[in-house]
Scaffold this active site. Structure first.
Site, short mmCIF file in Angstrom:
data_model
loop_
_atom_site.label_atom_id
_atom_site.label_comp_id
_atom_site.label_asym_id
_atom_site.label_seq_id
_atom_site.Cartn_x
_atom_site.Cartn_y
_atom_site.Cartn_z
CG ASN A 1 -8.72 -6.69 1.14
OD1 ASN A 1 -9.62 -7.60 0.75
ND2 ASN A 1 -8.35 -5.79 0.36
CB CYS B 1 -11.81 -0.35 -3.20
SG CYS B 1 -11.07 -1.62 -2.22
N GLY B 2 -11.45 -2.62 -5.86
CA GLY B 2 -11.98 -3.90 -6.38
C GLY B 2 -12.48 -4.87 -5.24
CB THR B 3 -11.07 -6.38 -2.32
OG1 THR B 3 -10.06 -5.15 -1.80
CG2 THR B 3 -9.85 -7.35 -2.96
N GLY B 4 -13.17 -4.02 -2.15
CA GLY B 4 -14.36 -3.30 -1.64
C GLY B 4 -15.40 -3.44 -2.52
CG ASN C 1 -1.97 -0.71 1.13
OD1 ASN C 1 -2.80 -0.98 0.24
ND2 ASN C 1 -2.42 -1.62 2.32
CB CYS D 1 -4.74 -5.08 -5.01
SG CYS D 1 -5.19 -3.50 -5.51
N GLY D 2 -8.06 -6.24 -5.78
CA GLY D 2 -8.68 -6.38 -7.07
C GLY D 2 -8.53 -5.55 -8.05
CG ASN D 3 -9.65 -1.68 -8.74
OD1 ASN D 3 -10.81 -2.32 -9.26
ND2 ASN D 3 -10.19 -0.49 -8.01
CD GLU E 1 -8.06 1.08 -1.43
OE1 GLU E 1 -7.04 0.31 -1.30
OE2 GLU E 1 -8.45 1.25 -2.59
CG HIS F 1 -13.32 -5.19 2.25
ND1 HIS F 1 -12.89 -4.16 1.64
CD2 HIS F 1 -12.54 -6.14 1.82
CE1 HIS F 1 -11.81 -4.26 1.11
NE2 HIS F 1 -11.54 -5.57 0.78
N1 LIG Z 1 -5.80 -1.04 0.77
C1 LIG Z 1 -6.18 -2.45 0.54
C2 LIG Z 1 -5.23 -3.19 -0.50
C3 LIG Z 1 -5.62 -2.63 -1.75
C4 LIG Z 1 -7.20 -3.33 -2.03
C5 LIG Z 1 -7.99 -2.26 -2.92
N2 LIG Z 1 -7.58 -1.26 -3.26
C6 LIG Z 1 -8.42 -3.23 -4.14
O1 LIG Z 1 -8.49 -2.65 -5.17
O2 LIG Z 1 -8.94 -4.50 -3.84
C7 LIG Z 1 -5.88 -3.31 1.81
O3 LIG Z 1 -4.95 -2.73 2.70
O4 LIG Z 1 -6.58 -4.29 2.12
#
Ligand SMILES: N[C@H](CCC[C@H](N)C(=O)O)C(=O)O
Length: 300
Positions: free
Chosen positions: A177, A243-246, A79, A88-90, A234, A179
């Site tokens: 990760n 944020c992809g995972t988000g 990060n 990191c999804g994106n 994030e 959320h």
């Molecule tokens: N900051 C996030 C990692 C990047 C995830 C996010 N940017 C995505 O696209 O999934 C974390 O520490 O879990």
């Protein structure tokens, strides 16, 4: 003695060090690390690279490393604060585009990628978008991890969380990760996400005592059962444009709270992502763009 490396020299030193940026408006730098099992730059150097005033500017740095246990590649991420998240999804869409460029691949491609969140499979589609099998959501409270007590089976769904005197309703989901997803406070049942001061409330969620590994936090507005609008603070990066995972965690939380169906478009400030939480295999599929928008260099 300080070794002064211009990133271009670093790039020439690592001929494939490149900058992939603005993937769905989440900027990520991707480093060709295929010839080494350890990242070629340190977390401190990643902080410098990500600095938007004195560096190139990014939300994180992604490394394309050799595969493990038969996967094509391994992906690691730092990060912009230097911390290392699981996934990191994106970023994995950046990663797929980066690999295709490095290996001069055209058309439809898919890769198996080992990550801290397990096996992830990005596929570059004919239209250039990248569809990613993000695996299964993790809902068990202690695995998110959160100290909030489970209130639905073993998970935390629409539970109360006090943040600085305001009671929020939150659902906790891990995509590898952590959320924390919220659609409402006790006082306001429908968030107007554009009115939120993320810089003020984001860090209070990120560092909340109920999240021992810190957390990413998604603030969500339901436009329809197939259309969500989300802003994100994030972990380790602050307010980002996507944020992809988000986005994946957001759809899971919306389904669990009965607010949306399993296939949604999630609007983020940086652009939309299509998310499907498929019932047949319990996997989440994310589809979105990935494009190179600029290159930069910095002495490290
Ligand atoms: N900051 C996030 C990692 C990047 C995830 C996010 N940017 C995505 O696209 O999934 C974390 O520490 O879990």
């Amino acid at each position: 003695m300080v070794m002064e490396y211009n990133v271009k020299e670093v790039a020439s030193e690592f001929p494939n060090a490149n900058d992939f940026s603005k993937i769905s408006k989440r900027t990520a730098r991707t480093v060709d690390n295929r010839d080494s099992v350890e990242p070629k730059i340190t977390p401190d150097q990643a902080v410098k690279l990500c600095d938007r005033n004195f560096g190139i500017g990014a939300d994180g740095v992604i490394f394309a490393l050799p595969g493990i246990n038969g996967t094509d590649y391994t992906m690691r991420i730092f990060n912009s604060d230097g911390s290392e998240p699981e996934m990191c999804g994106n970023g994995v869409r950046c990663f797929a585009r980066f690999i295709a460029e490095l290996e001069n691949l055209q058309g439809k491609q898919s890769f198996t990628v080992h990550t801290g969140a397990g096996l992830i499979v990005p596929e570059i589609q004919e239209d250039g978008k990248v569809r990613v099998d993000m695996g299964e959501p993790i809902l068990k409270a202690s695995d998110v991890p959160t100290k909030l007590p489970a209130n639905k089976d073993q998970s935390v769904v629409r539970s109360k969380l006090d943040v600085d005197g305001i009671t929020w309703n939150v659902t906790c989901v891990s995509m590898g990760n952590p959320h924390c997803v919220t659609f409402a406070t006790e006082a306001s049942q429908d968030l107007q996400v554009d009115e939120l001061n993320l810089a003020e409330i984001g860090p209070k969620f990120e560092h909340h005592v109920m999240f021992p590994a810190r957390t990413n936090t998604e603030f969500v507005q339901v436009l329809s059962p197939k259309h969500l609008k989300m802003r994100v603070w994030e972990r380790g990066a602050g307010a980002t444009l996507a944020c992809g995972t988000g986005a994946c965690a957001t759809v899971v939380a919306a389904v669990l709270e009965g607010r949306a169906g399993r296939s949604c478009t999630v609007d983020l400030p940086g652009g939309p992502l299509d998310i499907e939480w498929r019932e047949e295999d319990n996997h989440i599929y994310m589809t979105g763009p990935a494009e190179v928008v600029f290159y930069g260099s910095i002495p490290l």
